[in-house]
Design a protein around this motif. Sequence first.
Motif, PDB file in Angstrom:
ATOM      1  N   TYR A  88     137.687  69.791 118.075  1.00 22.98           N
ATOM      2  CA  TYR A  88     137.933  70.842 119.055  1.00 22.98           C
ATOM      3  C   TYR A  88     137.012  72.041 118.823  1.00 22.98           C
ATOM      4  CZ  TYR A  88     142.025  68.146 120.409  1.00 22.98           C
ATOM      5  OH  TYR A  88     142.859  67.148 120.850  1.00 22.98           O
ATOM      6  N   ILE A 106     146.305  72.778 123.845  1.00 23.93           N
ATOM      7  CA  ILE A 106     145.463  71.586 124.016  1.00 23.93           C
ATOM      8  C   ILE A 106     146.326  70.329 123.969  1.00 23.93           C
ATOM      9  CG2 ILE A 106     143.651  70.168 122.958  1.00 23.93           C
ATOM     10  CD1 ILE A 106     142.392  72.867 121.997  1.00 23.93           C
ATOM     11  N   LEU A 130     139.752  66.987 128.991  1.00 22.18           N
ATOM     12  CA  LEU A 130     139.245  67.967 128.036  1.00 22.18           C
ATOM     13  C   LEU A 130     138.408  69.039 128.738  1.00 22.18           C
ATOM     14  CD1 LEU A 130     139.796  68.242 125.069  1.00 22.18           C
ATOM     15  CD2 LEU A 130     137.702  67.009 124.587  1.00 22.18           C
ATOM     16  N   GLU A 168     139.118  72.958 128.615  1.00 16.65           N
ATOM     17  CA  GLU A 168     138.051  73.884 128.219  1.00 16.65           C
ATOM     18  C   GLU A 168     137.916  75.018 129.235  1.00 16.65           C
ATOM     19  OE1 GLU A 168     133.314  73.733 127.024  1.00 16.65           O
ATOM     20  OE2 GLU A 168     134.252  71.979 127.935  1.00 16.65           O
TER      21      GLU A 168
END
Length: 150
Positions: free
Chosen positions: A30, A59, A69, A73
């Motif tokens: 990450y 997350i 993802l 983000e």
Amino acid sequence: MPRHLRTTDLLPIGDLARRTGLSVSAIRFYEEKGLVEPIRTSGNQRRFLRSDIRRLSFILIAQQLGLALSEIETELAKLPHGRTPTAGDWQAISKSIRGQLDARIAQLERTRDKLDGCIGCGCLSLKHCKLYNPDDQLAAEGPGPRKVLG
């Protein structure tokens, strides 16, 4: 280390792993993706803000909700860097992803409601196929279960 931070404000990666239930390698992953940003000590060791516990928890939750993802983000980029996010910061993210979740819920409900008789293209029920998709007209709309995805 920034002057406004005390050493008690920061966690080593192992402590962060224990607090979040993630492996050290997952936290590094990450970090590599830019989702968390450690502060480096003079000895080049990673130290994380306590607020990174919440970032990593977000997350995990977002992944369970089906967010990619890249979507995670995008949302995390809205949070402030170098300070603990406020309740308002998190509320803005919650509001932002609510629409995505509502769309997914609607799609799941449509799929559930149509799954018993047909998966949306008619191919599981030749008897009903003539009613819902005569002459395979849905093929012109594209591949896959058009009536469910549409």
